[in-house]
Scaffold this motif. Structure first.
Motif, PDB file in Angstrom:
ATOM      1  N   ALA A   1       1.067  -1.683   0.000  1.00  0.00           N
ATOM      2  CA  ALA A   1       0.321   0.061   0.266  1.00  0.00           C
ATOM      3  C   ALA A   1       1.026   1.304   0.180  1.00  0.00           C
ATOM      4  N   ARG A   2       0.097   1.975  -0.610  1.00  0.00           N
ATOM      5  CA  ARG A   2       1.326   3.339  -0.849  1.00  0.00           C
ATOM      6  C   ARG A   2       0.504   4.824  -0.669  1.00  0.00           C
ATOM      7  N   ILE A   3       0.894   5.530  -0.167  1.00  0.00           N
ATOM      8  CA  ILE A   3      -0.802   6.885  -0.261  1.00  0.00           C
ATOM      9  C   ILE A   3      -1.740   6.696  -1.814  1.00  0.00           C
ATOM     10  N   TYR A   4      -3.064   6.787  -1.331  1.00  0.00           N
ATOM     11  CA  TYR A   4      -3.746   6.998  -2.405  1.00  0.00           C
ATOM     12  C   TYR A   4      -3.329   8.636  -3.301  1.00  0.00           C
ATOM     13  N   ARG A   5      -3.071   8.054  -4.798  1.00  0.00           N
ATOM     14  CA  ARG A   5      -2.587  10.318  -5.131  1.00  0.00           C
ATOM     15  C   ARG A   5      -3.288   9.995  -6.504  1.00  0.00           C
ATOM     16  N   PRO A   6      -4.139   9.823  -6.141  1.00  0.00           N
ATOM     17  CA  PRO A   6      -4.718  10.306  -8.168  1.00  0.00           C
ATOM     18  C   PRO A   6      -3.608  11.232  -8.781  1.00  0.00           C
ATOM     19  N   ARG A   7      -3.355  10.796 -10.182  1.00  0.00           N
ATOM     20  CA  ARG A   7      -3.220  11.915 -11.181  1.00  0.00           C
ATOM     21  C   ARG A   7      -3.948  12.756 -11.578  1.00  0.00           C
TER      22      ARG A   7
END
Ligand code: ACO
Length: 428
Positions: free
Chosen positions: A405-411
């Motif tokens: 898991a990584r921090i959620y970060r859409p583009r």
């Protein structure tokens, strides 16, 4: 060999892995697409985006299937208590007798909220929306539980989950009492989760309320039906907030805020408002349906339609049957139920609704049950929130347990002005 998909762009070809779920859902994995090609995908509103792998809830919207951890919602609604269902949703397996007893014990011992918290309730104006109180108070309660903001093993997590579930229910009942100017009622040690909620809502210091078993069962069932619904707006919010390693209280409070909106948790209230308006105006059901179809008035048949279910909402069938039972048990004849049934019958015969695959959703009849139980309209979304807490917790846990898991970060695709020079205020 594993299956792949190919994307052609700018004279180059990119090979993308294809991922299959256990129910044969298929996705193209684009996690490395930007690194390899400089491209991202664009899906405004995420309608076509799988944001995670999840083992909690399965929905087949075309077939009207909803399962928690593999178990059909129909079986769970019939046989499971809310506590049992919550344990299943959060931990993946139906609890055995010992596990269920321990979970119930934890729910019981954590049902009190710190006495100082009562002063916090005094700060809200009498007409404060209960969802605002709920989200603020969940965060405030978290401040009194510093030991559970770190959740590092299963025992810790069980404790934290029970605290959040139990305290959310107590806060909800306290906010109702506050809105009526009545003294708060402490939980009782001899009552289980749902009966205890009804006691805290409806008992008065001079007049205890003894919850009826059938009514307790009906509310318990409503909460089972709301326990999870995969990546909806509030659950995705909880995952998003949890991915930053925010604690469970803060993440659930964010979920409450997301659920508050009328397009999400507010629909059950909107159904009753619609039925009440039809009743008050005396407008024939057929005329209301024509008005909805004409789209001039921008009216919708509230409680109809669903983004995912295109055949029927399995929860609606169960709720409708329960609605008849509850009203019969209480000896109530609610004219709103008659109007709802007429609307359903008319809509299900009408080409407009048939061709658009619009069917009653879970909200169409749940409000009538809550009204009959005595839950006021402005508490309906709070009731939904109490039911959805196990799903939020389960999803938060899934994010936390995922080693990748990584921090959620859409583009995004930027469509604003291109670079320009700053203009001093004297020249604007
Ligand atoms: N009444 C009348 N027409 C409707 C309704 C409705 N309840 N729902 C959809 N339609 C029409 C739309 O106007 C559209 O018509 P068009 O093709 O002529 O333009 C068509 O059906 C498709 O509708 P969409 O808006 O594309 O459906 P979408 O999947 O985006 O929306 C939603 C789903 C939001 C649930 C919608 O059906 C709705 O607003 N229903 C009423 C509110 C409601 O009951 N919400 C609760 C959802 S369940 C839950 O959150 C627990």
């Amino acid at each position: 060999m594993s299956e792949t998909a190919r994307l052609e762009y700018g004279g180059k070809s990119y090979t993308l892995p294809v991922v299959h779920g256990t129910e044969n859902e298929t996705a193209v994995d684009i996690s490395n697409l930007r690194a390899e090609s400089g491209l991202i995908t664009l899906d405004d509103g995420y309608g076509n985006t799988g944001s995670c792998l999840s083992a909690i809830t399965y929905i087949d919207g075309d077939k009207g299937i909803l399962r928690y951890r593999g178990y059909a919602i129909e079986e769970l609604a019939e046989q499971c208590s809310f506590a049992e269902c919550a344990h299943l949703v959060m931990f993946g397996e139906l609890p055995n007798r010992g596990q269920l007893d321990e979970f119930r014990r934890l729910l019981r011992v954590h049902s009190f909220i710190h006495e100082d918290m009562r002063h916090h309730f005094e700060g809200f104006p009498p007409n404060a929306p209960p969802m605002a109180i709920l989200s603020a108070m969940i965060n405030a309660v978290g401040c009194f539980q510093p030991e559970v903001t770190v959740v590092d093993d299963d025992a810790n997590f069980l404790e934290a989950a029970a605290r959040v579930m139990s305290k959310v229910r107590t806060i909800a009942a306290y906010s109702y009492k506050k809105s009526r100017g009545e003294p708060v009622i402490y939980p009782r040690a001899d009552l289980r989760y749902t009966a205890n909620f009804l006691h805290m809502m409806f008992s008065k210091p001079y007049e205890p309320f003894e919850p009826d078993n059938d009514i307790v069962r009906a509310l318990d069932q409503i909460w089972v039906l709301h326990a999870d619904h995969e990546q909806n707006c509030s659950t995705s919010t909880v995952r998003m907030v949890g991915s930053s390693q925010a604690n469970l209280f803060a993440s659930v409070a964010a979920g409450v805020c997301a659920l508050w909106g009328p397009l999400h948790g507010g629909a059950n209230q909107a159904v009753i408002e619609m039925l009440t308006q039809i009743q008050a105006s005396g407008e024939p059901v057929s005329k209301f349906i024509e008005r909805v179809k004409s789209k001039d008035s921008k009216s919708l048949l509230m409680g109809f339609g669903h983004r995912v279910y295109r055949n029927f909402d399995p929860r609606a069938k169960i709720i409708k049957a329960s609605c008849d039972k509850v009203l019969a048990k209480l000896g109530i004849h609610d004219p709103l139920l008659d109007i709802a049934k007429q609307l359903e019958e008319a809509a299900l015969r009408d080409e407009y609704f048939i061709s658009r695959k619009l069917y009653p959703n879970v909200d169409f009849y749940s409000g009538i049950i809550m009204r009959a139980i005595g839950i006021p309209l402005n508490m309906f979304t709070v009731m939904f929130a109490i039911g959805r807490v196990p799903g939020w917790i389960a999803n938060w846990r899934e994010v936390r347990l995922n080693p990748k898991a990584r921090i959620y970060r859409p583009r995004q695709i930027y469509v604003g002005p291109t670079a320009r020079e700053y203009v001093p205020i004297s020249r604007r």
